[in-house]
Design an enzyme around this catalytic site. Structure first.
Site, PDB file in Angstrom:
ATOM      1  N   ASN A 119       0.854  -1.178   0.000  1.00 13.78           N
ATOM      2  CA  ASN A 119       0.000   0.000   0.000  1.00 13.78           C
ATOM      3  C   ASN A 119       0.898   1.239   0.000  1.00 13.78           C
ATOM      4  O   ASN A 119       2.135   1.137  -0.056  1.00 13.78           O
ATOM      5  CB  ASN A 119      -0.966  -0.018   1.187  1.00 13.78           C
ATOM      6  CG  ASN A 119      -0.251  -0.030   2.532  1.00 13.78           C
ATOM      7  OD1 ASN A 119       0.883   0.468   2.669  1.00 13.78           O
ATOM      8  ND2 ASN A 119      -0.898  -0.595   3.541  1.00 13.78           N
ATOM      9  N   ALA A 120       0.300   2.414   0.070  1.00 11.46           N
ATOM     10  CA  ALA A 120       1.084   3.642  -0.057  1.00 11.46           C
ATOM     11  C   ALA A 120       2.133   3.757   1.044  1.00 11.46           C
ATOM     12  O   ALA A 120       3.285   4.129   0.786  1.00 11.46           O
ATOM     13  CB  ALA A 120       0.155   4.847  -0.039  1.00 11.46           C
ATOM     14  N   GLY A 121       1.757   3.436   2.278  1.00 17.51           N
ATOM     15  CA  GLY A 121       2.694   3.534   3.385  1.00 17.51           C
ATOM     16  C   GLY A 121       3.847   2.566   3.251  1.00 17.51           C
ATOM     17  O   GLY A 121       5.007   2.908   3.524  1.00 17.51           O
ATOM     18  N   GLU A 122       3.547   1.336   2.822  1.00 14.66           N
ATOM     19  CA  GLU A 122       4.594   0.327   2.638  1.00 14.66           C
ATOM     20  C   GLU A 122       5.519   0.693   1.478  1.00 14.66           C
ATOM     21  O   GLU A 122       6.724   0.441   1.529  1.00 14.66           O
ATOM     22  CB  GLU A 122       3.937  -1.039   2.426  1.00 14.66           C
ATOM     23  CG  GLU A 122       3.202  -1.541   3.663  1.00 14.66           C
ATOM     24  CD  GLU A 122       2.095  -2.532   3.360  1.00 14.66           C
ATOM     25  OE1 GLU A 122       1.443  -3.002   4.311  1.00 14.66           O
ATOM     26  OE2 GLU A 122       1.854  -2.824   2.170  1.00 14.66           O
ATOM     27  N   ASP A 125      -6.899  -7.101   1.895  1.00 15.57           N
ATOM     28  CA  ASP A 125      -6.895  -8.563   1.814  1.00 15.57           C
ATOM     29  C   ASP A 125      -7.755  -9.035   0.650  1.00 15.57           C
ATOM     30  O   ASP A 125      -7.390  -9.965  -0.076  1.00 15.57           O
ATOM     31  CB  ASP A 125      -7.431  -9.171   3.117  1.00 15.57           C
ATOM     32  CG  ASP A 125      -6.648  -8.724   4.340  1.00 15.57           C
ATOM     33  OD1 ASP A 125      -5.436  -8.524   4.218  1.00 15.57           O
ATOM     34  OD2 ASP A 125      -7.271  -8.567   5.409  1.00 15.57           O
TER      35      ASP A 125
END
Length: 505
Positions: free
Chosen positions: A216-219, A288
């Site tokens: 995701n964006a944070g990862e 998920d």
């Protein structure tokens, strides 16, 4: 695994209900290895503050549980039509037994679950009042899993490696993917079996050399640096090499929540999906579901860009629902090819209304012929939806419209009218009734609010006594200066502009 971008994929390909049916019919064998979580939703009323602290007192009336983390990915895959096995560690506790039961009842093969008394099942319990999550209570493991539990998980993964046609790794930092386990997974003989990794820190799983990662964006920012909030989708492709190098992956699908996703294929192609955001504040686990949809599509041989399209659609479906939800093959087909008759039969509607009411949702009911939908209708329907949480629109069938409006009506059949109404975002359910009034359906559903257009008064309506009799509220909507259906039909016949006022009816 075949991957491509939007400019090179087959021109005659289109994601449709038939594709979903074909994928489900294949029953692809998918192995899910990952951190298992039990998601809890504890509902109750918060009507006073504690004397002990500045905190609301929530009187819990209901506890709901769902599979979370890798378990949520597994149940979504099973609902989409895959043959699923899962490997992970749970505690010898009530949460573990609940999670095993949910997985088994969802059709997931649980022989790879490793139970240990030396650790607890990870659980995330949300305390909810109305539509607001007040606090989340997490049960986590303070100590690492014992070596024997990790050894058993590795053996279970190896035992299913030859069976699986695709593998999904879900690393949420809950303790399963220690270096010894990932190294052992990496040493397995790799068949031509695609591997998808969904991990909070993709550096931990780099040794697996995944085919696809789904940060995701944070990862993504953790590996590749901060993105400009206003240009995230545009900046992701420029950092492709940095992402693939840090994660060890051949390709990636970067999810950007409300902005959709960006697919980076091995050949350098870029594909964008666009999300349809929802206002549901309790939704959880859409990532998920996205991973599950991607896995199903790739296991069936779809190109990566097309797999991302299907995954985005599945995620869009679950974010419209409260709690941790599951997207099924039926849900996808319904979204891609709505039934010719969008109306819900009364038995099904009664059951769904009961489910919504049990979740604490307020039911609003309105009715009319809705023969030629116009601005007065849409304005009133939007206003009706604001009176509660779920809007049910009941329409007269064709025979009752003829009795009420004359032999030359309706202009549009009940099937067409239902389909148009069901396409409105503010409308949750459409039902067709054959009587001159909706009183039988009102008595059956007993909605909390009965809404009617402002060109009526409560005293004019036979329905008022029925609704007030069971304790419901009759709400008269604002009068909307728009167009009446009868006026529109008459003016069309006379070839005049339509300016006659009206509202719901």
């Amino acid at each position: 695994m075949t991957t491509t971008d939007a400019t090179t994929r087959s021109r005659d390909y289109a994601l449709n209900a038939g594709v979903v049916t074909e994928l489900a019919a294949m029953r692809p064998r998918v192995l899910v290895i990952g951190d298992l979580i039990l998601d809890g939703w504890w509902d109750g009323a918060a009507e006073r503050m504690s004397r002990e602290a500045p905190a609301p007192v929530v009187e819990i009336s209901r506890r709901r549980f769902a599979a979370g983390g890798a378990a949520n990915t597994a149940v979504n895959l099973a609902a989409l039509g895959a043959d699923v096995r899962i490997v992970g560690v749970i505690g010898d506790d009530e949460a573990g037994r609940e999670l095993r039961s949910i997985l088994s009842s969802s059709g997931v093969d649980t022989r790879g679950l490793v139970e240990t008394a030396a650790g607890r099942t990870v659980a995330k319990n949300r305390v909810v009042s109305g539509e607001q999550v007040l606090v989340r209570l997490d049960d986590v493991n303070g100590d690492p899993y014992p070596e024997e539990a990790l050894e058993a998980a590795a053996e279970a993964a190896e035992a299913s490696s030859g069976w699986a046609e695709l593998e999904v790794i879900c690393d949420y930092g809950c303790g399963l993917f220690v270096p010894a386990l990932t190294a052992r997974l990496a040493r397995r003989v790799r068949r031509p079996r695609p591997c998808i990794v969904d991990a909070h820190d993709l550096r931990r799983t780099r040794i697996l050399r995944p085919d696809v990662v789904t940060p995701n964006a944070g990862e993504f920012e953790q590996l590749c640096g901060r993105l400009d909030p206003g240009r995230r989708a545009e900046e992701v492709p420029a950092r492709r090499e940095a992402l693939l190098e840090a994660s060890g992956a051949r390709s990636a699908v970067v999810t950007l929540d409300r902005e959709g996703s960006v697919t980076l294929s091995p050949e350098g192609g870029v594909h964008r999906t666009f999300a349809h955001p929802a206002t549901e504040r309790q939704a959880s686990g859409a990532g998920d579901t996205f991973t599950a949809g991607l896995a199903l599509a790739l296991s069936g041989g779809l190109p990566l860009a097309d797999a991302a399209d299907l995954a985005q659609l599945a995620a869009d479906i679950v974010v419209r629902r409260p709690g941790t939800s599951v997207c099924s093959a039926h849900d996808l087909r319904a979204e891609l090819a709505p039934a010719d008759d969008a109306a819900v039969d009364h038995d099904t509607l009664e059951a769904r209304v009961a489910e919504h009411r049990a979740e604490g949702r307020r039911i609003v009911f309105t009715n009319g012929c809705f023969d030629v939908l116009h601005r007065g209708h849409t304005a009133s329907l939007r206003q009706a939806k604001r009176l509660g949480d779920v809007l049910v629109v009941a329409i007269n069938d064709d025979d009752s419209v003829r009795r009420l409006k004359g032999p030359d009506r309706p202009v549009n059949t009940a099937t067409d009218r239902a389909a148009v109404l069901a396409a409105l975002e503010c409308v949750d359910y459409v039902a067709v009734f054959s009587s001159d009034t909706p009183i039988p359906l009102l008595e059956r559903l007993q909605p909390e609010v009965y809404a009617k257009g402002g060109d009526y008064t409560p005293e004019m309506l036979r329905e008022t006594a029925v609704v007030r009799g069971y304790g419901g509220l009759v709400s008269m909507l604002d009068y909307v200066e728009a167009h009446s259906t009868s006026g529109i039909v008459e003016q069309i016949r006379e070839h005049r502009p339509t300016t006659v006022p009206g509202g719901v009816g």
